[in-house]
Design an enzyme around this catalytic site. Structure first.
Site, PDB file in Angstrom:
ATOM      1  N   TYR A 290       0.850  -1.189   0.000  1.00 16.64           N
ATOM      2  CA  TYR A 290       0.000   0.000   0.000  1.00 16.64           C
ATOM      3  C   TYR A 290       0.888   1.242   0.000  1.00 16.64           C
ATOM      4  CZ  TYR A 290      -3.678   3.206   1.719  1.00 16.64           C
ATOM      5  OH  TYR A 290      -4.564   4.241   1.875  1.00 16.64           O
ATOM      6  N   CYS A 291       0.642   2.144  -0.966  1.00 15.73           N
ATOM      7  CA  CYS A 291       1.358   3.424  -1.047  1.00 15.73           C
ATOM      8  C   CYS A 291       2.860   3.156  -1.169  1.00 15.73           C
ATOM      9  CB  CYS A 291       1.000   4.288   0.162  1.00 15.73           C
ATOM     10  SG  CYS A 291       1.674   5.973   0.099  1.00 15.73           S
ATOM     11  N   LEU A 292       3.689   3.740  -0.302  1.00 13.12           N
ATOM     12  CA  LEU A 292       5.127   3.505  -0.389  1.00 13.12           C
ATOM     13  C   LEU A 292       5.473   2.053  -0.131  1.00 13.12           C
ATOM     14  CD1 LEU A 292       6.570   6.651   1.419  1.00 13.12           C
ATOM     15  CD2 LEU A 292       6.325   6.238  -1.020  1.00 13.12           C
ATOM     16  N   LEU A 325      -1.563  -1.121  -4.071  1.00 13.09           N
ATOM     17  CA  LEU A 325      -2.679  -0.244  -3.730  1.00 13.09           C
ATOM     18  C   LEU A 325      -2.185   1.201  -3.670  1.00 13.09           C
ATOM     19  CD1 LEU A 325      -4.194  -2.326  -0.772  1.00 13.09           C
ATOM     20  CD2 LEU A 325      -4.641  -2.571  -3.232  1.00 13.09           C
TER      21      LEU A 325
END
Length: 563
Positions: A290-292, A325
């Site tokens: 998710y994200c980074l 994500l």
């Protein structure tokens, strides 16, 4: 001495590089000075905007585009004398959008100038002032000034919280992890200096053969994916028959200043994967970032897929699939955050971090607030300070306030390697001294982006199509960076688009993809579950969680600092 000087000056400039803004202003000023015809056109345009706004209001046509701006939804904004103020403000916004883009200016300087002009306009909006906001004046008259007293108390409360003091009125529901949030039963089954690995208890008699391993972003506490029971992605996955592991990142301190991106890759992805292999041997893993955390996971997947990794890959479970994500892998179009990132700004951040060895959670939070200042600062302050309304906390707001730190070395490397030099997209990102390529990934990929994401814009996330050469299912859901991902089934007004591109498919641009993608109502979670089942070996008896180091949510999630 230079670093100390710069760090001290940053406290005055709000952590922003005055050199970056000065270069953008110089670029604009020189081009404006050498374009007299364009300068004349802009002067006439400013007069035309002002006269049109006054003429419309004088004729009674005071609504216009005001209804599209939530700051001016109150009917009184469409009446004299407030309508000319609002219309003039919008006219100034349109004028600056035009004036900030001159022929010959660099794209980055245009973005910087436009962004900071919008920041000043948002600050000077008539909706922020007591005397020019009809809603505030009406509320003050109705309540005989009681709202101003309540607003003053809210100001004092805000100041106390900002300085680490107890609020005057503690929230009725504090939303603490392990008490109100992060309640899904599980155990910390592995721990290293940087992460805790949590395995969750099964809730079905059988589970999919492949466990799901989730890597959250290191700039957030992991329980964004395990909020309240009704909107916990972790709880929902276990209810669908998945064995779920998730990382809980440790909140670093000054002793972690030298932790690098290589350490985050080793301790945050590879070491936990090895622990999963020991717990569930001979089973591939469905990895999700998710994200980074997704950016980091994609680096790990590419590193494990490249030739010459046979010995290391033998120690780790195979990846059955990769789910990303709201994660960027190409930083060519980084969105609003990219406006604040250039060589001068990164150097200033490095000087700030050199003082204490990390970027504080407050500094990170203020950056994101600055990016969305209209909603997160000015509109919020107007309602709290002038209308006397107290924001009612919820689970997402409590999580958002639980900030984390960035080690100096790691954060500098991330900004330079990803944002400034875009090494991952160019096949130049080094792992153990050798570059990796996302094109080496052969596992199927499931990628989710959100329509209103200002951190990872969906068209930027979409560029993954150019970088991988495998089956790619791309999902675009409504909502923002967090609310679009925390989108549980049954949540009202949820929708998404989905389309699968086969291995070897020709390039399709994002707008063309948008026209062709199938539109669906509801949450994207069931679509992901169907994809996981499709790429599974089948179901096996549920795996009991072994006795771990301590129960979920573990110890690292409770580490907080007042910066």
């Amino acid at each position: 001495m230079d670093r100390v000087l710069h760090a001290g000056a940053a406290s005055v400039s709000g952590g922003l590089s005055p050199i970056s803004l000065g270069l953008a202003l110089a670029d604009w000023g020189w081009h404006l000075a050498t374009q007299p015809a364009n300068t004349g056109r802009l002067a006439l345009s400013a007069q035309q905007h002002a006269l049109e706004a006054l003429a419309d209001c004088a004729s009674g046509n005071c609504s216009g585009p005001l209804a599209e701006d939530p700051r001016f939804r109150d009917p009184a904004w469409h009446q004299w004398p407030f309508a000319p103020l609002a219309r003039s403000h919008q006219a100034a916004q349109h004028w600056w959008q035009d004036a900030s883009q001159l022929r010959g200016m660099t794209a980055h300087h245009t973005q910087v100038l436009r962004f900071f002009a919008q920041q000043w306009l948002d600050m000077l909006s008539p909706s922020n002032s007591f005397f020019t906001n009809p809603e505030v004046l009406r509320r003050t008259a109705e309540r005989q000034g009681a709202n101003l007293v309540e607003g003053a108390l809210n100001r004092l409360d805000s100041w106390r919280r900002r300085h680490g003091l107890e609020p005057l009125t503690p929230p009725e529901h504090p939303y603490l992890p392990g008490v109100d949030l992060a309640l899904t039963p599980g155990q910390v089954v592995h721990r290293n200096h940087l992460v805790e690995l949590i395995q969750y208890a099964p809730t079905t008699e059988e589970v999919q053969a492949e466990p799901v391993f989730i890597v959250p972003s290191w700039i957030m506490k992991y329980y964004i994916l395990d909020l309240s029971p009704h909107n916990s992605l972790v709880k929902w996955l276990t209810g669908q028959g998945h064995t779920v592991f998730i990382l809980s990142w440790r909140n670093p301190d000054e002793n972690d200043a030298r932790l690098s991106l290589d350490d985050y890759l080793e301790l945050g992805v590879l070491d936990p994967l090895a622990a999963i292999a020991r717990l569930i041997p001979d089973q591939p893993v469905q990895a999700c970032g998710y994200c980074l955390g997704g950016t980091l996971l994609s680096i790990a997947a590419a590193a494990l897929a490249r030739p010459g990794q046979v010995e290391r890959a033998a120690q780790l479970p195979k990846l059955a699939g990769v789910t990303l994500l709201a994660a960027q892998t190409d930083f060519t179009m980084p969105g609003e955050l990219g406006v604040l990132i250039d060589e001068s700004q990164v150097e200033l951040l490095e000087d700030i971090m050199s003082e204490r060895g990390f970027l504080t959670g407050r500094q990170m939070a203020e950056t994101f607030q600055f990016l969305r200042s209209r909603e997160l600062i000015w509109s919020t302050r107007m309602r709290e300070f002038w209308l006397g309304e107290r924001m009612q906390p919820n689970d997402l707001m409590a999580w958002n306030a639980d900030v984390t730190r960035m080690p100096a070395a790691m954060h500098s490397q991330y900004l330079r390697r990803c944002h400034l030099h875009n090494q991952l997209a160019h096949g130049e990102y080094p792992v153990e001294g050798r570059p990796v390529s996302l094109g080496d990934i052969r596992q199927p990929v499931f990628c989710v982006a959100t329509e209103l994401d200002h951190v990872s814009p969906w068209r930027s996330v979409y560029q993954l199509h150019r970088l991988v050469h495998t089956e790619l299912t791309f999902v675009l859901t409504n909502g923002g960076h967090n609310a679009g991902i925390v989108s549980e089934p049954g949540h009202a007004r949820r929708r998404y688009r989905q389309r699968r591109m086969a291995h070897g498919a020709h390039w399709t641009g994002p707008d063309e993809w948008l026209d062709a993608a199938e539109a669906r109502q509801g949450s994207w979670w069931p679509a992901w579950h169907d994809w996981l089942v499709e790429h599974s070996r089948g179901r096996v008896p549920a795996r009991p969680v072994p006795e771990g180091l301590e129960p979920a949510p573990g110890g690292y999630v409770h580490v907080r600092y007042h910066d």
